[in-house]
Motif scaffolding. Sequence first.
Motif, PDB file in Angstrom:
ATOM      1  N   MET A   2       0.846  -1.188   0.000  1.00 29.12           N
ATOM      2  CA  MET A   2       0.000   0.000   0.000  1.00 29.12           C
ATOM      3  C   MET A   2       0.880   1.236   0.000  1.00 29.12           C
ATOM      4  SD  MET A   2      -3.446  -0.731   1.982  1.00 29.12           S
ATOM      5  CE  MET A   2      -3.886   0.880   1.662  1.00 29.12           C
ATOM      6  N   PHE A   3       0.467   2.203  -0.771  1.00 30.05           N
ATOM      7  CA  PHE A   3       1.167   3.487  -0.806  1.00 30.05           C
ATOM      8  C   PHE A   3       0.416   4.466   0.084  1.00 30.05           C
ATOM      9  CE2 PHE A   3       2.292   1.560  -4.883  1.00 30.05           C
ATOM     10  CZ  PHE A   3       3.672   1.634  -4.802  1.00 30.05           C
ATOM     11  N   PRO A   4       1.165   5.214   0.882  1.00 25.95           N
ATOM     12  CA  PRO A   4       0.456   6.189   1.719  1.00 25.95           C
ATOM     13  C   PRO A   4      -0.140   7.292   0.852  1.00 25.95           C
ATOM     14  CG  PRO A   4       2.829   6.429   1.969  1.00 25.95           C
ATOM     15  CD  PRO A   4       2.594   5.233   1.098  1.00 25.95           C
ATOM     16  N   LEU A   5      -1.260   7.740   1.251  1.00 26.06           N
ATOM     17  CA  LEU A   5      -1.920   8.814   0.518  1.00 26.06           C
ATOM     18  C   LEU A   5      -1.583  10.144   1.177  1.00 26.06           C
ATOM     19  CD1 LEU A   5      -5.428   7.228  -0.062  1.00 26.06           C
ATOM     20  CD2 LEU A   5      -3.570   7.494  -1.704  1.00 26.06           C
ATOM     21  N   TYR A   6      -1.125  11.050   0.356  1.00 25.60           N
ATOM     22  CA  TYR A   6      -0.832  12.401   0.826  1.00 25.60           C
ATOM     23  C   TYR A   6      -1.820  13.340   0.172  1.00 25.60           C
ATOM     24  CZ  TYR A   6       3.588  10.471   2.415  1.00 25.60           C
ATOM     25  OH  TYR A   6       4.532   9.717   3.053  1.00 25.60           O
ATOM     26  N   PRO A   7      -2.303  14.262   0.939  1.00 22.39           N
ATOM     27  CA  PRO A   7      -3.233  15.210   0.315  1.00 22.39           C
ATOM     28  C   PRO A   7      -2.487  16.057  -0.718  1.00 22.39           C
ATOM     29  CG  PRO A   7      -2.722  15.884   2.552  1.00 22.39           C
ATOM     30  CD  PRO A   7      -2.079  14.553   2.334  1.00 22.39           C
ATOM     31  N   MET A   8      -2.984  16.054  -1.909  1.00 19.63           N
ATOM     32  CA  MET A   8      -2.360  16.826  -2.984  1.00 19.63           C
ATOM     33  C   MET A   8      -3.354  17.856  -3.476  1.00 19.63           C
ATOM     34  SD  MET A   8      -0.259  14.115  -5.270  1.00 19.63           S
ATOM     35  CE  MET A   8       0.407  15.424  -6.257  1.00 19.63           C
ATOM     36  N   GLY A   9      -2.847  19.038  -3.662  1.00 21.74           N
ATOM     37  CA  GLY A   9      -3.668  20.092  -4.229  1.00 21.74           C
ATOM     38  C   GLY A   9      -3.511  20.080  -5.741  1.00 21.74           C
ATOM     39  N   HIS A  10      -4.163  20.974  -6.357  1.00 24.65           N
ATOM     40  CA  HIS A  10      -4.068  21.124  -7.803  1.00 24.65           C
ATOM     41  C   HIS A  10      -2.718  21.722  -8.150  1.00 24.65           C
ATOM     42  CE1 HIS A  10      -5.219  21.976 -11.898  1.00 24.65           C
ATOM     43  NE2 HIS A  10      -4.887  23.244 -11.716  1.00 24.65           N
ATOM     44  N   TRP A  11      -1.964  21.095  -9.058  1.00 22.06           N
ATOM     45  CA  TRP A  11      -0.644  21.592  -9.454  1.00 22.06           C
ATOM     46  C   TRP A  11      -0.814  22.598 -10.579  1.00 22.06           C
ATOM     47  CZ3 TRP A  11       2.549  20.952 -13.913  1.00 22.06           C
ATOM     48  CH2 TRP A  11       3.844  21.434 -13.744  1.00 22.06           C
ATOM     49  N   ASP A  12      -0.297  23.795 -10.357  1.00 24.01           N
ATOM     50  CA  ASP A  12      -0.396  24.861 -11.343  1.00 24.01           C
ATOM     51  C   ASP A  12       1.021  25.180 -11.834  1.00 24.01           C
ATOM     52  OD1 ASP A  12      -1.011  27.006 -12.912  1.00 24.01           O
ATOM     53  OD2 ASP A  12      -1.593  28.335 -11.275  1.00 24.01           O
ATOM     54  N   PRO A  13       1.345  24.900 -13.111  1.00 22.97           N
ATOM     55  CA  PRO A  13       2.709  25.167 -13.595  1.00 22.97           C
ATOM     56  C   PRO A  13       3.053  26.658 -13.569  1.00 22.97           C
ATOM     57  CG  PRO A  13       1.282  24.556 -15.416  1.00 22.97           C
ATOM     58  CD  PRO A  13       0.504  24.348 -14.150  1.00 22.97           C
ATOM     59  N   PHE A  14       2.064  27.508 -13.741  1.00 19.64           N
ATOM     60  CA  PHE A  14       2.342  28.947 -13.720  1.00 19.64           C
ATOM     61  C   PHE A  14       2.689  29.432 -12.312  1.00 19.64           C
ATOM     62  CE2 PHE A  14      -0.315  28.436 -17.511  1.00 19.64           C
ATOM     63  CZ  PHE A  14       0.588  28.908 -18.449  1.00 19.64           C
ATOM     64  N   ASP A  15       2.064  28.793 -11.307  1.00 17.68           N
ATOM     65  CA  ASP A  15       2.392  29.139  -9.940  1.00 17.68           C
ATOM     66  C   ASP A  15       3.826  28.723  -9.617  1.00 17.68           C
ATOM     67  OD1 ASP A  15       1.794  30.043  -7.272  1.00 17.68           O
ATOM     68  OD2 ASP A  15       1.752  27.918  -6.706  1.00 17.68           O
ATOM     69  N   ALA A  16       4.234  27.556 -10.083  1.00 14.12           N
ATOM     70  CA  ALA A  16       5.609  27.103  -9.860  1.00 14.12           C
ATOM     71  C   ALA A  16       6.605  28.015 -10.561  1.00 14.12           C
ATOM     72  CB  ALA A  16       5.766  25.664 -10.354  1.00 14.12           C
ATOM     73  N   LEU A  17       6.281  28.446 -11.764  1.00 15.36           N
ATOM     74  CA  LEU A  17       7.146  29.347 -12.514  1.00 15.36           C
ATOM     75  C   LEU A  17       7.244  30.709 -11.822  1.00 15.36           C
ATOM     76  CD1 LEU A  17       8.809  29.436 -15.115  1.00 15.36           C
ATOM     77  CD2 LEU A  17       6.807  30.360 -16.268  1.00 15.36           C
ATOM     78  N   GLU A  18       6.133  31.197 -11.302  1.00 12.45           N
ATOM     79  CA  GLU A  18       6.134  32.476 -10.592  1.00 12.45           C
ATOM     80  C   GLU A  18       6.982  32.396  -9.323  1.00 12.45           C
ATOM     81  OE1 GLU A  18       3.054  35.545  -8.419  1.00 12.45           O
ATOM     82  OE2 GLU A  18       2.255  33.996  -9.731  1.00 12.45           O
ATOM     83  N   ARG A  19       6.896  31.281  -8.599  1.00 13.84           N
ATOM     84  CA  ARG A  19       7.722  31.120  -7.403  1.00 13.84           C
ATOM     85  C   ARG A  19       9.205  31.057  -7.759  1.00 13.84           C
ATOM     86  NH1 ARG A  19       6.412  26.237  -5.239  1.00 13.84           N
ATOM     87  NH2 ARG A  19       4.609  25.902  -6.550  1.00 13.84           N
ATOM     88  N   LEU A  20       9.536  30.421  -8.898  1.00 12.87           N
ATOM     89  CA  LEU A  20      10.924  30.354  -9.334  1.00 12.87           C
ATOM     90  C   LEU A  20      11.462  31.743  -9.654  1.00 12.87           C
ATOM     91  CD1 LEU A  20      13.435  28.728 -10.263  1.00 12.87           C
ATOM     92  CD2 LEU A  20      12.405  28.727 -12.538  1.00 12.87           C
ATOM     93  N   PHE A  21      10.703  32.534 -10.409  1.00 19.62           N
ATOM     94  CA  PHE A  21      11.166  33.869 -10.775  1.00 19.62           C
ATOM     95  C   PHE A  21      11.245  34.794  -9.561  1.00 19.62           C
ATOM     96  CE2 PHE A  21       9.865  32.887 -15.232  1.00 19.62           C
ATOM     97  CZ  PHE A  21      11.134  33.000 -15.761  1.00 19.62           C
ATOM     98  N   SER A  22      10.317  34.675  -8.640  1.00 18.99           N
ATOM     99  CA  SER A  22      10.380  35.536  -7.456  1.00 18.99           C
ATOM    100  C   SER A  22      11.537  35.150  -6.552  1.00 18.99           C
ATOM    101  CB  SER A  22       9.064  35.517  -6.697  1.00 18.99           C
ATOM    102  OG  SER A  22       8.827  34.231  -6.172  1.00 18.99           O
ATOM    103  N   SER A  23      11.928  33.875  -6.557  1.00 16.64           N
ATOM    104  CA  SER A  23      13.074  33.482  -5.730  1.00 16.64           C
ATOM    105  C   SER A  23      14.394  33.949  -6.325  1.00 16.64           C
ATOM    106  CB  SER A  23      13.102  31.963  -5.545  1.00 16.64           C
ATOM    107  OG  SER A  23      13.408  31.321  -6.768  1.00 16.64           O
ATOM    108  N   MET A  24      14.418  34.275  -7.633  1.00 16.16           N
ATOM    109  CA  MET A  24      15.653  34.774  -8.241  1.00 16.16           C
ATOM    110  C   MET A  24      16.049  36.131  -7.672  1.00 16.16           C
ATOM    111  SD  MET A  24      15.275  33.667 -12.220  1.00 16.16           S
ATOM    112  CE  MET A  24      16.601  34.745 -12.694  1.00 16.16           C
ATOM    113  N   TRP A  25      15.108  36.880  -7.134  1.00 14.88           N
ATOM    114  CA  TRP A  25      15.417  38.196  -6.568  1.00 14.88           C
ATOM    115  C   TRP A  25      15.988  38.077  -5.170  1.00 14.88           C
ATOM    116  CZ3 TRP A  25      15.821  41.541 -10.178  1.00 14.88           C
ATOM    117  CH2 TRP A  25      15.036  41.416 -11.317  1.00 14.88           C
ATOM    118  N   ASP A  26      15.944  36.882  -4.596  1.00 18.52           N
ATOM    119  CA  ASP A  26      16.533  36.663  -3.286  1.00 18.52           C
ATOM    120  C   ASP A  26      18.056  36.700  -3.440  1.00 18.52           C
ATOM    121  OD1 ASP A  26      17.236  35.908  -0.754  1.00 18.52           O
ATOM    122  OD2 ASP A  26      16.234  33.969  -0.808  1.00 18.52           O
TER     123      ASP A  26
END
Length: 144
Positions: A2-26
């Motif tokens: 059995m694989f444990p179930l983890y609650p997963m939200g909806h994956w948004d590629p644009f949200d991931a891209l936005e987080r990547l670009f905002s972290s570049m300013w760090d």
Amino acid sequence: MMFPLYPMGHWDPFDALERLFSSMWDPRFFGSPWPVFPSLPRMNVEQRADEMVIRVEVPGISPEDLSVTVNDHVLTVRAIRRSVSPMGRDDPSASGVVSFERAFTLPSNIDPDRIKARYHQGVLEIRIPRSKGPSGRQIPIDLA
């Protein structure tokens, strides 16, 4: 098995891209404690009928660390900011030097011998007078 179930939200590629670009300013993004894009001095160029006025905000820079040169209708402004280590310690790793250089191509109707530079309360002001003579002429077109 059995694989444990983890609650997963909806994956948004644009949200991931936005987080990547905002972290570049760090500042730690590239593994350096220095800012990714150091701030440049604010500048203002004002065109007047009889002169050009360039103002460069350089607070904290001594007049000895400023340089204004003109060569072949190119005006160059240089500034060097030297920082010392905190607490007055003699630690060369905590000191640093940041330099700034900006070049302006001047129009042909200026008089480079009359350029004046003045430093007052953290602002470098450069006055570039225009020459009094005509700046051009009309070229007649011959008909063949």
